[in-house]
Design a protein around this motif. Structure first.
Motif, PDB file in Angstrom:
ATOM      1  N   LEU A  86      29.456 -34.247 -10.443  1.00 20.41           N
ATOM      2  CA  LEU A  86      28.675 -34.061 -10.294  1.00 20.41           C
ATOM      3  C   LEU A  86      28.526 -31.893  -9.773  1.00 20.41           C
ATOM      4  O   LEU A  86      27.472 -31.884  -9.785  1.00 20.41           O
ATOM      5  N   THR A  87      29.290 -31.371 -10.278  1.00 19.98           N
ATOM      6  CA  THR A  87      28.788 -30.238 -10.565  1.00 19.98           C
ATOM      7  C   THR A  87      28.627 -29.905 -11.778  1.00 19.98           C
ATOM      8  O   THR A  87      28.594 -28.671 -12.225  1.00 19.98           O
ATOM      9  N   ILE A  88      29.033 -31.082 -12.321  1.00 15.81           N
ATOM     10  CA  ILE A  88      28.007 -30.270 -14.147  1.00 15.81           C
ATOM     11  C   ILE A  88      26.581 -30.333 -13.783  1.00 15.81           C
ATOM     12  O   ILE A  88      26.190 -29.658 -14.334  1.00 15.81           O
ATOM     13  N   TRP A  89      26.268 -30.841 -13.112  1.00 10.93           N
ATOM     14  CA  TRP A  89      24.883 -30.949 -12.944  1.00 10.93           C
ATOM     15  C   TRP A  89      24.237 -30.968 -11.648  1.00 10.93           C
ATOM     16  O   TRP A  89      22.687 -29.993 -11.773  1.00 10.93           O
ATOM     17  N   LEU A  90      24.822 -30.806 -10.048  1.00  9.39           N
ATOM     18  CA  LEU A  90      23.908 -30.343  -8.900  1.00  9.39           C
ATOM     19  C   LEU A  90      24.637 -28.967  -8.533  1.00  9.39           C
ATOM     20  O   LEU A  90      25.823 -28.468  -9.246  1.00  9.39           O
ATOM     21  N   ARG A  91      23.838 -28.239  -8.482  1.00 10.97           N
ATOM     22  CA  ARG A  91      24.566 -26.744  -7.670  1.00 10.97           C
ATOM     23  C   ARG A  91      23.452 -26.876  -5.923  1.00 10.97           C
ATOM     24  O   ARG A  91      23.402 -27.752  -5.471  1.00 10.97           O
ATOM     25  N   GLN A  92      24.694 -26.289  -5.090  1.00  6.75           N
ATOM     26  CA  GLN A  92      24.893 -26.236  -3.622  1.00  6.75           C
ATOM     27  C   GLN A  92      24.451 -24.508  -3.293  1.00  6.75           C
ATOM     28  O   GLN A  92      25.809 -23.498  -3.634  1.00  6.75           O
ATOM     29  N   GLU A  97      32.035 -22.543  -5.344  1.00  2.00           N
ATOM     30  CA  GLU A  97      32.366 -23.812  -6.760  1.00  2.00           C
ATOM     31  C   GLU A  97      31.249 -24.269  -7.692  1.00  2.00           C
ATOM     32  O   GLU A  97      31.036 -24.522  -8.894  1.00  2.00           O
ATOM     33  N   SER A  98      29.962 -24.113  -7.156  1.00  2.00           N
ATOM     34  CA  SER A  98      29.210 -23.805  -7.853  1.00  2.00           C
ATOM     35  C   SER A  98      28.475 -23.293  -8.989  1.00  2.00           C
ATOM     36  O   SER A  98      28.499 -22.079  -8.847  1.00  2.00           O
ATOM     37  N   LYS A  99      27.492 -23.665 -10.172  1.00  2.00           N
ATOM     38  CA  LYS A  99      27.285 -22.810 -10.822  1.00  2.00           C
ATOM     39  C   LYS A  99      25.882 -22.122 -10.198  1.00  2.00           C
ATOM     40  O   LYS A  99      25.094 -22.538  -9.110  1.00  2.00           O
ATOM     41  N   LYS A 100      25.364 -21.076 -10.448  1.00  2.00           N
ATOM     42  CA  LYS A 100      24.355 -19.669  -9.922  1.00  2.00           C
ATOM     43  C   LYS A 100      23.063 -20.634 -10.576  1.00  2.00           C
ATOM     44  O   LYS A 100      23.129 -22.190 -11.013  1.00  2.00           O
ATOM     45  N   LEU A 101      22.061 -20.719  -9.019  1.00  3.36           N
ATOM     46  CA  LEU A 101      21.394 -21.428  -9.031  1.00  3.36           C
ATOM     47  C   LEU A 101      20.109 -21.626 -10.141  1.00  3.36           C
ATOM     48  O   LEU A 101      19.521 -22.279 -10.463  1.00  3.36           O
ATOM     49  N   TYR A 102      19.783 -20.166 -10.661  1.00  2.00           N
ATOM     50  CA  TYR A 102      18.640 -19.716 -11.317  1.00  2.00           C
ATOM     51  C   TYR A 102      19.298 -19.174 -12.636  1.00  2.00           C
ATOM     52  O   TYR A 102      18.797 -18.403 -13.130  1.00  2.00           O
ATOM     53  N   GLU A 103      20.615 -19.580 -12.550  1.00  2.00           N
ATOM     54  CA  GLU A 103      21.652 -18.367 -14.289  1.00  2.00           C
ATOM     55  C   GLU A 103      21.659 -18.987 -15.161  1.00  2.00           C
ATOM     56  O   GLU A 103      22.487 -20.102 -14.112  1.00  2.00           O
ATOM     57  N   LYS A 104      21.853 -18.475 -16.653  1.00  2.00           N
ATOM     58  CA  LYS A 104      23.069 -19.434 -17.230  1.00  2.00           C
ATOM     59  C   LYS A 104      24.602 -18.434 -17.389  1.00  2.00           C
ATOM     60  O   LYS A 104      24.378 -17.172 -16.651  1.00  2.00           O
TER      61      LYS A 104
END
Length: 184
Positions: A86-92, A97-104
């Motif tokens: 789930l952390t591959i595709w979803l963000r928080q 632990e989550s990827k950045k919301l709007y940045e590569k």
């Protein structure tokens, strides 16, 4: 934390493998604790049913120990496998632990197979790279299915042990503890 490798082989080994060693120690410690407490609990249940208690070695091969151990592991591996996937595709928002919301991020870039320190699957590409990219989630789900199977196998063994101890005329219902046996 040292910035240069320790000179002693032992200290270097301990420093370079400290995570593995600590996790292994924790796993072994909890298994030993579970073995002794489970053994005591199971023998108390057997005595309540007027059955002979098991030795520790008998208990370690019993369905009760297998079921108790892998029931816990099953839920943990499923939880961690789902978390990884789930952390591959979803963000928080606000989660470290989550990827950045709007940045590569660097982790989203294609791996460079020409780098000297690139792993073998990255250099070879194709199906090996696809498997390598998913290896953590695959490992967790394989561990989940192995734990699921061992949990079920342990449960079946526990029921069979009580049935064998009771004799061929009676079968014990595993859901009833501390009560008179129920014929199934």
């Amino acid at each position: 934390m040292p910035t240069t490798p320790p000179q002693s082989r032992l200290l270097r080994f301990l420093y370079e493998n400290s995570l593995l060693l600590l996790v292994a120690l924790l796993v072994v410690s909890t298994l030993v604790g579970q073995a002794f407490t489970g053994w005591h609990e199971y023998n108390t249940d057997l005595e309540d049913l007027h059955l002979a208690p098991l030795t520790l070695s008998q208990y370690l091969g019993s369905g009760h120990f297998l079921e108790a151990t892998f029931e816990n592991w099953e839920s943990e591996f499923l939880q961690m496998g789902l978390y990884v996937v789930l952390t591959i595709w979803l963000r928080q928002r606000g989660s470290s632990e989550s990827k950045k919301l709007y940045e590569k991020e660097e982790v989203d870039q294609e791996p460079d197979p020409t780098k000297d320190d690139a792993p073998g699957p990255v250099k070879r590409g194709g199906w090996q790279l696809a498997l390598y990219r998913r290896s953590l989630s695959i490992a967790f789900f394989l561990l989940f299915f192995a734990s699921f199977w061992l949990h079920a196998k342990g449960g079946g063994r526990g029921v069979q042990h009580r049935a064998d101890a009771a004799g061929p005329a009676r079968r014990w219902y595993p859901g009833v503890h501390g009560h008179d046996p129920v014929l199934v």
